[in-house]
Design a protein around this motif. Sequence first.
Motif, PDB file in Angstrom:
ATOM      1  N   MET A   1       0.845  -1.202   0.000  1.00 45.94           N
ATOM      2  CA  MET A   1       0.000   0.000   0.000  1.00 45.94           C
ATOM      3  C   MET A   1       0.882   1.255   0.000  1.00 45.94           C
ATOM      4  O   MET A   1       1.804   1.376   0.802  1.00 45.94           O
ATOM      5  CB  MET A   1      -0.911   0.010   1.231  1.00 45.94           C
ATOM      6  CG  MET A   1      -1.860   1.195   1.285  1.00 45.94           C
ATOM      7  SD  MET A   1      -2.896   1.226   2.777  1.00 45.94           S
ATOM      8  CE  MET A   1      -3.859  -0.258   2.565  1.00 45.94           C
ATOM      9  N   THR A   2       0.608   2.190  -0.909  1.00 45.67           N
ATOM     10  CA  THR A   2       1.392   3.423  -0.973  1.00 45.67           C
ATOM     11  C   THR A   2       0.998   4.360   0.166  1.00 45.67           C
ATOM     12  O   THR A   2      -0.066   4.229   0.771  1.00 45.67           O
ATOM     13  CB  THR A   2       1.172   4.141  -2.313  1.00 45.67           C
ATOM     14  OG1 THR A   2      -0.194   4.612  -2.372  1.00 45.67           O
ATOM     15  CG2 THR A   2       1.450   3.217  -3.489  1.00 45.67           C
ATOM     16  N   GLU A   4       0.142   7.448  -0.063  1.00 41.25           N
ATOM     17  CA  GLU A   4      -1.042   8.230  -0.442  1.00 41.25           C
ATOM     18  C   GLU A   4      -2.321   7.414  -0.266  1.00 41.25           C
ATOM     19  O   GLU A   4      -3.345   7.935   0.189  1.00 41.25           O
ATOM     20  CB  GLU A   4      -0.905   8.700  -1.892  1.00 41.25           C
ATOM     21  CG  GLU A   4      -1.928   9.755  -2.295  1.00 41.25           C
ATOM     22  CD  GLU A   4      -1.842  11.019  -1.465  1.00 41.25           C
ATOM     23  OE1 GLU A   4      -2.910  11.624  -1.186  1.00 41.25           O
ATOM     24  OE2 GLU A   4      -0.720  11.394  -1.069  1.00 41.25           O
ATOM     25  N   THR A   5      -2.251   6.128  -0.611  1.00 41.25           N
ATOM     26  CA  THR A   5      -3.424   5.271  -0.451  1.00 41.25           C
ATOM     27  C   THR A   5      -3.767   5.099   1.027  1.00 41.25           C
ATOM     28  O   THR A   5      -4.939   5.149   1.418  1.00 41.25           O
ATOM     29  CB  THR A   5      -3.157   3.886  -1.074  1.00 41.25           C
ATOM     30  OG1 THR A   5      -2.901   4.051  -2.472  1.00 41.25           O
ATOM     31  CG2 THR A   5      -4.368   2.978  -0.901  1.00 41.25           C
ATOM     32  N   GLN A   8      -5.422   8.247   2.387  1.00 42.14           N
ATOM     33  CA  GLN A   8      -6.820   8.363   1.989  1.00 42.14           C
ATOM     34  C   GLN A   8      -7.697   7.377   2.759  1.00 42.14           C
ATOM     35  O   GLN A   8      -8.838   7.691   3.138  1.00 42.14           O
ATOM     36  CB  GLN A   8      -6.965   8.118   0.481  1.00 42.14           C
ATOM     37  CG  GLN A   8      -8.351   8.423  -0.057  1.00 42.14           C
ATOM     38  CD  GLN A   8      -8.778   9.863   0.219  1.00 42.14           C
ATOM     39  OE1 GLN A   8      -8.052  10.807  -0.130  1.00 42.14           O
ATOM     40  NE2 GLN A   8      -9.937  10.047   0.837  1.00 42.14           N
ATOM     41  N   THR A   9      -7.165   6.187   3.014  1.00 43.88           N
ATOM     42  CA  THR A   9      -7.903   5.185   3.798  1.00 43.88           C
ATOM     43  C   THR A   9      -8.179   5.710   5.201  1.00 43.88           C
ATOM     44  O   THR A   9      -9.282   5.546   5.734  1.00 43.88           O
ATOM     45  CB  THR A   9      -7.103   3.874   3.879  1.00 43.88           C
ATOM     46  OG1 THR A   9      -6.890   3.367   2.563  1.00 43.88           O
ATOM     47  CG2 THR A   9      -7.854   2.833   4.698  1.00 43.88           C
TER      48      THR A   9
END
Length: 215
Positions: A1-2, A4-5, A8-9
């Motif tokens: 998982m990046t 940024e991801t 956002q999560t």
Amino acid sequence: MTDETLKQTVLDELAWEPSVNAAHIGVTARDGVVTLSGHVETYSEKWGAERSVERLSGVKAVAQELEVRSHYYTGNGDDDIAKRALNVLEWDVSIPHDKVRVKIEKGWVTLSGELLWQYQRDAAEANVRKLPGVTGVTNAITLKPGVQASDVRAKIKTAFTRNAMIDAEDITIVTDGGKVTLSGEVDSFYERDLAARTAWSAPGVTQVEDNILIA
């Protein structure tokens, strides 16, 4: 998982959590470490935000930088908070009377004293955490060993096996009197926290050293 991801999560989870107003919460994520910044209305909301983030997959640690700014509290300062804290502790029948001492300094509550069970220690903190005007809680209550169970390790292992969220085979349990040391590897911060809380629930446990790693 990046990063940024993951960020956002976290933002999505905070927006979803009904006990948290995410409007003034900032989020950064780097290598699984999530930092929460900004401000909230109550300490209970701050605690809820941290708990919401900890249970997410991909989160390895949480840096808590949220500030409590209550615009609605109209109490009389530390004296008022102290009286409220003593009252809620007295009302809770799970906590032995007069066993918990309370100190307040600029809204920060410090609990001390000695109890027999971790659930009593947790209950005392939960009671004062939700009081208006509280900006933080330090739980310095110690545990007095009760009757030591000879099979503390077996009880913890059995509890792990019952819990679908914990893979008991991946966690090593070492006991030394009332001290429990956990090691091994799990998939998330939430599983690690759950394992530690499960260990605390065993009779006779007075200390848990959590050395579990997150994959």
